[in-house]
Design an enzyme around this catalytic site. Structure first.
Site, short mmCIF file in Angstrom:
data_model
loop_
_atom_site.label_atom_id
_atom_site.label_comp_id
_atom_site.label_asym_id
_atom_site.label_seq_id
_atom_site.Cartn_x
_atom_site.Cartn_y
_atom_site.Cartn_z
N LYS A 117 -9.43 2.03 -2.11
CA LYS A 117 -9.68 1.47 -0.77
C LYS A 117 -11.07 1.86 -0.27
O LYS A 117 -11.43 3.03 -0.27
CB LYS A 117 -8.61 1.98 0.19
CG LYS A 117 -8.58 1.32 1.55
CD LYS A 117 -7.34 1.80 2.32
CE LYS A 117 -7.22 1.14 3.69
NZ LYS A 117 -5.98 1.59 4.38
N CYS A 175 -5.17 -3.20 2.78
CA CYS A 175 -4.94 -3.08 4.23
C CYS A 175 -6.20 -3.38 5.05
O CYS A 175 -6.64 -4.52 5.14
CB CYS A 175 -4.37 -1.71 4.54
SG CYS A 175 -3.53 -1.61 6.14
N GLU A 218 0.85 -1.20 0.00
CA GLU A 218 0.00 0.00 0.00
C GLU A 218 0.88 1.25 0.00
O GLU A 218 1.90 1.30 0.70
CB GLU A 218 -0.87 -0.03 1.26
CG GLU A 218 -1.74 1.19 1.48
CD GLU A 218 -2.50 1.12 2.81
OE1 GLU A 218 -3.48 1.86 2.96
OE2 GLU A 218 -2.11 0.31 3.68
#
Length: 277
Positions: free
Chosen positions: A111, A144, A41
């Site tokens: 995300k 994540c 990330e």
């Protein structure tokens, strides 16, 4: 087919240096026989920005200079890569990951679940969970914190993902995810999970490493340690990810997806109510 995960230590705000590191890992992955590489990330800009204004100069439109470099290198190396970066969206920010192949940019994932941490405090969440069809198989992406929500990986699996690329910046406090949750997500969905975490310290953040490649049975095919920069390589057979059943005729029949009871799961998509303190 061989796939790879790179565990690196990006430096905040040093885009040229970080991109050069990503390219070096791409070359290393190809030398190891890999056809797909997953990078962490925010591998290009860094993560622990203190404000949106500070982060914005290190974000870029997609396609943009960094993705053009990745496209050029993927074409040169005959490689597919998933890489985390910050996307400029008008005057706003997105925490994004791109999938690039030898023929160019394939797609972008933004995300969808944002913790109050680092640059995620200042970005706009994504609102789609795409799965990308490639010659290597069907690839989903989550970033994540998304992993903490089982609905994300399950949705990607229901959409046909064989592999889920998982760029992350897990801090030390999130190490439980590398110990338990990665294995659970892969096994409960019968997919390959390619978790690329970072290492090192960045301002107030210290990252826990333990990048890994997990197979559809929950077995770690490769795993890194807590501190070193390294490249992991593992063998992927997409047909194993497409077989969701455990069947021995006359003894037992277990259908991981076929035995689902969606009519019972309505609470999963109901709006949650805030609890007053």
């Amino acid at each position: 087919m061989q796939v790879a995960v790179a565990q690196i230590d990006p430096q905040i705000g040093e885009k040229d240096r970080n991109l050069a590191t990503c390219v070096a890992r791409m070359e290393e992955a190809v030398a190891a026989g890999a056809k797909l590489l997953v990078l962490p990330e925010c591998a290009i800009p860094g993560y622990m920005f203190g404000s949106g204004e500070e982060a914005l100069p290190f974000a870029e439109e997609i396609p943009g200079p960094s993705t053009e470099t990745l496209e050029r290198e993927c074409a040169r190396l005959d490689l597919y890569v998933v890489c985390g970066l910050l996307e400029r969206d008008g005057d706003g920010l997105r925490n994004a990951a791109v999938l690039v192949g030898p023929d160019g940019l394939i797609g972008t994932y933004r995300k969808t679940h944002l913790p109050f941490l680092g640059v995620d405090r200042f970005v706009t969440p994504g609102d789609t969970l795409p799965v990308f069809e490639t010659p290597l198989g069907r690839i989903g992406i989550e970033i994540c914190y998304d992993l903490r929500f089982p609905e994300v990986t399950r949705t990607l699996a229901l959409k046909g993902a064989d592999m889920v690329a998982h760029p992350t910046n897990f801090p030390m406090a999130a190490k439980i995810q590398t110990e338990l949750i990665t294995v659970a997500r892969a096994a409960e969905n019968r997919i390959y999970l390619l978790t690329a975490n970072r290492v090192g310290k960045e301002r107030s953040g210290e990252f826990c490493g333990w990048s890994q490649i997990v197979d559809p049975f929950g077995k770690r095919l490769a795993e890194a340690g807590e501190r070193e920069e390294t490249l992991l390589v593992g063998e992927v057979d997409v047909e194993k990810a497409r077989d969701k059943d455990y069947v021995i005729p006359g003894e037992y029949e277990l259908y991981l997806f076929g035995h689902r009871r969606p009519e019972l799961y309505g609470a999963l998509v109901e709006e949650t109510q805030a609890v007053e303190v």
